[in-house]
Enzyme design. Sequence first.
Site, short mmCIF file in Angstrom:
data_model
loop_
_atom_site.label_atom_id
_atom_site.label_comp_id
_atom_site.label_asym_id
_atom_site.label_seq_id
_atom_site.Cartn_x
_atom_site.Cartn_y
_atom_site.Cartn_z
N PHE A 1 -1.16 -4.55 -18.91
CA PHE A 1 -0.11 -5.26 -19.63
C PHE A 1 1.00 -4.28 -20.00
CE2 PHE A 1 0.43 -9.50 -21.63
CZ PHE A 1 -0.40 -10.22 -20.80
N GLN B 1 11.20 -11.14 -30.82
CA GLN B 1 10.93 -10.72 -29.44
C GLN B 1 11.38 -11.76 -28.43
OE1 GLN B 1 6.69 -10.24 -27.70
NE2 GLN B 1 7.59 -8.22 -27.74
N HIS C 1 10.81 -12.66 -24.64
CA HIS C 1 9.89 -12.36 -23.55
C HIS C 1 10.67 -12.42 -22.25
CE1 HIS C 1 6.51 -12.75 -20.81
NE2 HIS C 1 5.66 -12.57 -21.81
N LEU D 1 6.41 -20.25 -20.98
CA LEU D 1 6.01 -18.89 -20.65
C LEU D 1 5.36 -18.76 -19.28
CD1 LEU D 1 6.11 -16.15 -22.13
CD2 LEU D 1 3.66 -16.41 -22.45
N GLU E 1 2.97 -12.53 -19.05
CA GLU E 1 3.14 -11.16 -18.59
C GLU E 1 2.02 -10.77 -17.62
OE1 GLU E 1 4.59 -8.49 -21.62
OE2 GLU E 1 3.18 -6.98 -20.93
N ARG F 1 8.43 -5.38 -23.53
CA ARG F 1 9.24 -6.59 -23.37
C ARG F 1 10.70 -6.42 -23.77
NH1 ARG F 1 4.56 -10.68 -25.55
NH2 ARG F 1 3.34 -10.48 -23.64
N HIS G 1 10.22 -15.52 -28.15
CA HIS G 1 8.78 -15.60 -27.96
C HIS G 1 7.95 -15.28 -29.19
CE1 HIS G 1 5.01 -15.46 -25.84
NE2 HIS G 1 4.81 -14.19 -26.12
N ARG H 1 6.62 -5.92 -30.39
CA ARG H 1 5.18 -6.05 -30.18
C ARG H 1 4.83 -5.84 -28.72
NH1 ARG H 1 1.74 -10.27 -28.34
NH2 ARG H 1 3.36 -11.87 -28.25
C1 FAD Z 1 3.02 -19.40 -24.69
C2 FAD Z 1 2.50 -18.23 -25.49
C3 FAD Z 1 1.63 -17.34 -24.89
C4 FAD Z 1 1.13 -16.25 -25.61
N1 FAD Z 1 0.27 -15.39 -25.00
C5 FAD Z 1 -0.25 -14.37 -25.72
C6 FAD Z 1 -1.20 -13.49 -25.14
O1 FAD Z 1 -1.60 -13.63 -23.99
N2 FAD Z 1 -1.69 -12.48 -25.90
C7 FAD Z 1 -1.30 -12.30 -27.18
O2 FAD Z 1 -1.79 -11.38 -27.84
N3 FAD Z 1 -0.41 -13.13 -27.76
C8 FAD Z 1 0.11 -14.16 -27.07
N4 FAD Z 1 1.01 -15.01 -27.67
C9 FAD Z 1 1.26 -14.88 -29.12
C10 FAD Z 1 0.07 -15.42 -29.89
O3 FAD Z 1 -0.46 -16.54 -29.23
C11 FAD Z 1 0.45 -15.85 -31.31
O4 FAD Z 1 1.20 -14.86 -31.95
C12 FAD Z 1 -0.81 -16.09 -32.15
O5 FAD Z 1 -1.70 -16.95 -31.46
C13 FAD Z 1 -0.46 -16.66 -33.50
O6 FAD Z 1 -1.62 -17.11 -34.14
P1 FAD Z 1 -1.56 -17.66 -35.61
O7 FAD Z 1 -2.96 -17.96 -36.00
O8 FAD Z 1 -0.79 -16.73 -36.45
O9 FAD Z 1 -0.68 -19.00 -35.53
P2 FAD Z 1 -0.73 -20.29 -34.60
O10 FAD Z 1 -1.79 -20.26 -33.60
O11 FAD Z 1 0.67 -20.50 -34.14
O12 FAD Z 1 -1.12 -21.44 -35.62
C14 FAD Z 1 -0.27 -21.88 -36.63
C15 FAD Z 1 -0.97 -22.96 -37.42
O13 FAD Z 1 -0.22 -23.27 -38.57
C16 FAD Z 1 -0.13 -24.66 -38.73
N5 FAD Z 1 1.09 -24.93 -39.50
C17 FAD Z 1 2.32 -24.43 -39.31
N6 FAD Z 1 3.17 -24.91 -40.25
C18 FAD Z 1 2.44 -25.73 -41.05
C19 FAD Z 1 2.75 -26.52 -42.18
N7 FAD Z 1 3.96 -26.58 -42.69
N8 FAD Z 1 1.75 -27.25 -42.73
C20 FAD Z 1 0.49 -27.22 -42.21
N9 FAD Z 1 0.16 -26.48 -41.15
C21 FAD Z 1 1.12 -25.74 -40.57
C22 FAD Z 1 -0.14 -25.21 -37.33
O14 FAD Z 1 -0.56 -26.54 -37.31
C23 FAD Z 1 -1.16 -24.27 -36.67
O15 FAD Z 1 -2.46 -24.74 -36.92
C24 FAD Z 1 1.52 -16.07 -26.95
C25 FAD Z 1 2.39 -16.98 -27.55
C26 FAD Z 1 2.90 -18.03 -26.82
C27 FAD Z 1 3.87 -18.95 -27.49
#
Ligand code: FAD
Length: 597
Positions: free
Chosen positions: A140, A253, A255, A265, A268, A299, A366, A408
């Site tokens: 990566f 960031q 991407h 997306l 990567e 990135r 991203h 990141r």
């Molecule tokens: C398409 C894509 C691919 C990615 N691929 C990778 C990868 O391969 N490797 C890597 O390390 N990272 C990757 N990332 C980044 C990574 O996925 C995220 O940064 C990470 O999963 C975030 O996790 P989280 O638990 O912080 O939030 P999230 O998984 O985004 O969850 C947020 C939660 O908050 C809840 N929520 C939000 N606002 C409210 C509200 N007002 N009231 C109630 N609930 C709310 C939502 O319902 C959800 O349950 C990727 C991101 C994207 C977009």
Amino acid sequence: MTNDVIIHDVVIVGAGLAGTWAAMTAAQQGVKDVAVLSKLHPLRSHSGAAQGGIAAALNNVRPVAGTGPRGPLEQIPEGDELVDSWELHMFDTIKGSDWLGDQDKIEVMVKDAIDILYQYEHMGCVFSRTPDGRIAQRRFGGHSAPRANYSADRTGHVLLHTIHEQALKHGVKFYPEWYVMDLIIEDNSVRGVVTLEVLTGEIRTIRAKAVMFATGGYGRAFKITSNAFANTGDGVAIAYDAGAPLMDMEFVQFHPTGLYRHGILMSEACRGEGGYLINKDGDHFMKKYAPDKMELAPRDLVSRSEQTEINEGRGVMEDGQGIYLDLRHLGAEKIMKRLPQIRELAINFAGVDPIEEPIPIQPTAHYSMGGIPTDVDGQVIADAEGTPIVGFFAGGEVACVSVHGANRLGTNSLLEASVFGRRAGHAIARFIKGGAELLPLTGDPAERNRRIVAELMDGDGRENVEDIAQELKSTMTQNCGIYRNEAQLKKALNDVKALQERFKSARVMDRSKRFNTDVLAALETKHLLTFSEVIVAGALNRTESRGAHARTDYPKRDDEAWMKHTIAHKSEDGTPRLSYKEVTVFWDRFPPQERKY
Ligand SMILES: Cc1cc2nc3c(=O)[nH]c(=O)nc-3n(C[C@H](O)[C@H](O)[C@H](O)COP(=O)(O)OP(=O)(O)OC[C@H]3O[C@@H](n4cnc5c(N)ncnc54)[C@H](O)[C@@H]3O)c2cc1C
């Protein structure tokens, strides 16, 4: 209308990896009453969309000797010399962060990485495997060893399902499709949240001894983004409005490989598996910008390189705003096995089969490096001196620990959400078992929020919410995007303020109570407007270029003046008040260097 107040020991907002790890861990540690609220079905959290991998120096594979930085990988035979270490992971992350990440925090993350990967494995997570059955790893960007542990191109999906099952097993209560619209902090300690139940439209207060925000990122402030519709940065805006600070918000960031025009997306992992970037002349232009790492530079650098090619007239597609991601040389078998979802997305959304044609792509907003400042245990910090906001925790993309600094590295985010989610779960358990109390509330916060929704539905405003949101995304993309300068940022700031004014007369058309997505969109737009001002203010003040923050009028990194974190508080008049905080650096181990790839 009901005035019922709900009570839980612990309320976690967000059911992605960070929130679910915290909930599962707290429950496992003996906290009986843990509730997780999510505005989406928990398994639709954006974590489940992650594709490429999760970083940890497991030392399962190595490059085949003599084949160069893009050559094939092989499993490391038992007893052979190892190629990776947490120290190397630490250095790569610090360098990737452009020396803005806190080195003590990064050390915690990369050390915990190894153990958390095995915890996932023991919970039954279905990783891709090496021929002898170890967890498969790929290259990566910005990582100097193959340490992205993966499950084809659906890594987030398998991780999220695994941890969700465990949370259910440990008795965590989920509230799916409950939207949190307010956070209650009094006298520097947390009292609860106000929620809108999407199905019924009821607005209620939930009181709790501890509240954690794990609400994910804020990519939806931009026009082209890889983020789900739900990634509207509610958590950062709500916390900021409630008096918590935000840190390093100017670092967003982009991407390098979002599907052209859609932003979806193209992981990567496409480049990790050997994909090329080419311009309209068929040039592998990355050799000009990152001769060593080429397509696998970090990135920020790759996105800037693409944008420069586009700006100088070497882009592809009719408007010249695209670049090609070429996978054809990988061959059908590898594409079908390692990147099946990518192929499907490219066929369905661009009508392009990557086995036969290059995929048109462009940079896409991203990831949010900035967020709510916390320590390594998810404890939210109120100021540069480290004063805690009692009972308030944050983790995952909404938080800023800071391990990613100004940029990141791919695969470090699933890792951060898991590691710091788990640590927050332990800290919450210690807090509750240490005798935390349910503190009283002043007034009726639910009523205050009911009035906000009533005003949106029944007020005499005429402004259309969607128009405001679109104009915000346009100005953020044009004036606060990959490249920025003073004039653009001033324009963005004026635009955001004008849009905030217009929002005061916003009204929604749908007046029904049940499942009113118009109301949700309005609340989300208000949040976008709130934190976008903080992004722009931080970017305008920071007169240097570092990581994802690239100023054309200040193209150099300035460690003397700017090796520090931006802290923003909401001031009395509603504008952000900025202050700065030192970066933690181990001067003898990882002193700042020029960042070359
Ligand atoms: C398409 C894509 C691919 C990615 N691929 C990778 C990868 O391969 N490797 C890597 O390390 N990272 C990757 N990332 C980044 C990574 O996925 C995220 O940064 C990470 O999963 C975030 O996790 P989280 O638990 O912080 O939030 P999230 O998984 O985004 O969850 C947020 C939660 O908050 C809840 N929520 C939000 N606002 C409210 C509200 N007002 N009231 C109630 N609930 C709310 C939502 O319902 C959800 O349950 C990727 C991101 C994207 C977009």
